[in-house]
Design a protein around this motif. Structure first.
Motif, PDB file in Angstrom:
ATOM      1  N   TYR A   1       0.855  -1.185   0.000  1.00 45.10           N
ATOM      2  CA  TYR A   1       0.000   0.000   0.000  1.00 45.10           C
ATOM      3  C   TYR A   1       0.895   1.240   0.000  1.00 45.10           C
ATOM      4  N   GLN A   2       0.363   2.340  -0.461  1.00 48.32           N
ATOM      5  CA  GLN A   2       0.981   3.661  -0.298  1.00 48.32           C
ATOM      6  C   GLN A   2      -0.089   4.556   0.287  1.00 48.32           C
ATOM      7  N   LEU A   3       0.223   5.202   1.405  1.00 48.74           N
ATOM      8  CA  LEU A   3      -0.720   6.146   1.970  1.00 48.74           C
ATOM      9  C   LEU A   3      -0.672   7.415   1.141  1.00 48.74           C
ATOM     10  N   THR A   4      -1.819   8.060   0.996  1.00 47.16           N
ATOM     11  CA  THR A   4      -1.888   9.326   0.273  1.00 47.16           C
ATOM     12  C   THR A   4      -2.504  10.364   1.209  1.00 47.16           C
ATOM     13  N   VAL A   5      -2.003  11.564   1.130  1.00 45.55           N
ATOM     14  CA  VAL A   5      -2.546  12.639   1.948  1.00 45.55           C
ATOM     15  C   VAL A   5      -2.956  13.781   1.030  1.00 45.55           C
ATOM     16  N   ALA A   6      -4.090  14.377   1.353  1.00 49.77           N
ATOM     17  CA  ALA A   6      -4.584  15.515   0.587  1.00 49.77           C
ATOM     18  C   ALA A   6      -5.150  16.540   1.562  1.00 49.77           C
ATOM     19  N   SER A   7      -5.259  17.755   1.104  1.00 54.31           N
ATOM     20  CA  SER A   7      -5.753  18.850   1.924  1.00 54.31           C
ATOM     21  C   SER A   7      -6.979  19.458   1.277  1.00 54.31           C
ATOM     22  N   THR A   8      -7.720  20.220   2.067  1.00 57.92           N
ATOM     23  CA  THR A   8      -8.858  20.942   1.516  1.00 57.92           C
ATOM     24  C   THR A   8      -8.391  22.026   0.554  1.00 57.92           C
ATOM     25  N   SER A   9      -7.108  22.390   0.623  1.00 55.86           N
ATOM     26  CA  SER A   9      -6.547  23.354  -0.322  1.00 55.86           C
ATOM     27  C   SER A   9      -6.154  22.617  -1.598  1.00 55.86           C
ATOM     28  N   PRO A  10      -6.712  22.980  -2.735  1.00 55.76           N
ATOM     29  CA  PRO A  10      -6.426  22.244  -3.970  1.00 55.76           C
ATOM     30  C   PRO A  10      -4.979  22.362  -4.436  1.00 55.76           C
ATOM     31  N   THR A  11      -4.232  23.317  -3.916  1.00 59.54           N
ATOM     32  CA  THR A  11      -2.848  23.462  -4.357  1.00 59.54           C
ATOM     33  C   THR A  11      -1.896  22.582  -3.548  1.00 59.54           C
ATOM     34  N   LEU A  12      -2.390  21.936  -2.504  1.00 56.47           N
ATOM     35  CA  LEU A  12      -1.541  21.114  -1.638  1.00 56.47           C
ATOM     36  C   LEU A  12      -1.914  19.642  -1.768  1.00 56.47           C
ATOM     37  N   GLY A  13      -1.062  18.888  -2.450  1.00 57.90           N
ATOM     38  CA  GLY A  13      -1.271  17.449  -2.530  1.00 57.90           C
ATOM     39  C   GLY A  13      -2.132  17.084  -3.724  1.00 57.90           C
ATOM     40  N   PRO A  14      -2.458  15.845  -3.855  1.00 63.85           N
ATOM     41  CA  PRO A  14      -2.085  14.798  -2.919  1.00 63.85           C
ATOM     42  C   PRO A  14      -0.621  14.377  -3.076  1.00 63.85           C
ATOM     43  N   VAL A  15      -0.119  13.705  -2.057  1.00 64.02           N
ATOM     44  CA  VAL A  15       1.243  13.196  -2.067  1.00 64.02           C
ATOM     45  C   VAL A  15       1.212  11.796  -1.464  1.00 64.02           C
ATOM     46  N   SER A  16       2.121  10.928  -1.919  1.00 62.71           N
ATOM     47  CA  SER A  16       2.136   9.526  -1.475  1.00 62.71           C
ATOM     48  C   SER A  16       3.301   9.232  -0.562  1.00 62.71           C
ATOM     49  N   SER A  17       3.070   8.279   0.340  1.00 66.83           N
ATOM     50  CA  SER A  17       4.114   7.818   1.260  1.00 66.83           C
ATOM     51  C   SER A  17       4.967   6.747   0.591  1.00 66.83           C
ATOM     52  N   THR A  18       5.942   6.280   1.317  1.00 70.86           N
ATOM     53  CA  THR A  18       6.692   5.101   0.892  1.00 70.86           C
ATOM     54  C   THR A  18       5.784   3.880   1.056  1.00 70.86           C
ATOM     55  N   ASP A  19       6.203   2.747   0.546  1.00 72.68           N
ATOM     56  CA  ASP A  19       5.393   1.520   0.603  1.00 72.68           C
ATOM     57  C   ASP A  19       5.192   1.031   2.031  1.00 72.68           C
ATOM     58  N   VAL A  20       3.984   0.480   2.250  1.00 73.45           N
ATOM     59  CA  VAL A  20       3.641  -0.175   3.510  1.00 73.45           C
ATOM     60  C   VAL A  20       3.183  -1.594   3.150  1.00 73.45           C
ATOM     61  N   THR A  21       3.933  -2.590   3.565  1.00 80.58           N
ATOM     62  CA  THR A  21       3.572  -3.978   3.312  1.00 80.58           C
ATOM     63  C   THR A  21       2.783  -4.495   4.502  1.00 80.58           C
ATOM     64  N   VAL A  22       1.540  -4.886   4.254  1.00 83.92           N
ATOM     65  CA  VAL A  22       0.655  -5.363   5.321  1.00 83.92           C
ATOM     66  C   VAL A  22       0.497  -6.873   5.170  1.00 83.92           C
ATOM     67  N   SER A  23       0.811  -7.577   6.246  1.00 84.46           N
ATOM     68  CA  SER A  23       0.681  -9.052   6.234  1.00 84.46           C
ATOM     69  C   SER A  23      -0.322  -9.491   7.262  1.00 84.46           C
TER      70      SER A  23
END
Length: 146
Positions: free
Chosen positions: A124-146
């Motif tokens: 998975y990659q987490l993504t973050v976004a803001s209510t401001s359209p000029t900020l994001g979205p941006v992705s995290s590094t990989d998260v392996t879930v087992s």
């Protein structure tokens, strides 16, 4: 008299400029305080854990900063509604956090209790976004879930 053009400082803080010469006494400027610029980006300042167990909170919870174009945290920003989502991995999985959406305080959004409920062979990659359209979205590094 000496004049300088095009001088800039890209990191916030307090500065004093020194003028030197081989034949003259050095001179000091009065103090200069540089503030962060306009918010231009969201940045994961603490990445989520790279591995996690399904349904268990990540050992390392994500922290996101609102930054200017020079990488300075805009500590005057207190935007609300910073949301966390995910890409890749199992599309039927649920990402939940105790603090979602997170509020930006002094330019930083701190999430807690974040977990993904399903394992996936694709990270998975987490993504973050803001209510401001000029900020994001941006992705995290990989998260392996087992």
């Amino acid at each position: 008299m000496a004049s300088f053009t095009g001088l800039s400082v890209d990191k916030k803080g307090s500065y004093t400029l020194t003028a030197t010469s081989t034949s003259l006494t050095s001179g000091l400027s009065s103090g200069i305080t540089i503030q962060a610029g306009t918010p231009t980006q969201l940045v994961f300042t603490t990445q989520p854990s790279s591995t996690a167990m399904a349904g268990v909170a990540f050992a390392s919870q994500p922290v996101v900063s609102v930054e200017d174009s020079f990488g300075n945290v805009v500590d005057t920003d207190s935007t609300t509604g910073v949301t966390l989502g995910y890409a890749n991995g199992d599309p039927t999985a649920a990402l939940t956090c105790s603090t979602a959406p997170a509020t930006v305080t002094n330019g930083v959004a701190t999430f807690s209790g974040c977990r993904i409920d399903k394992a996936s062979s694709t990270p998975y990659q987490l993504t973050v976004a803001s209510t401001s359209p000029t900020l994001g979205p941006v992705s995290s590094t990989d998260v392996t879930v087992s």
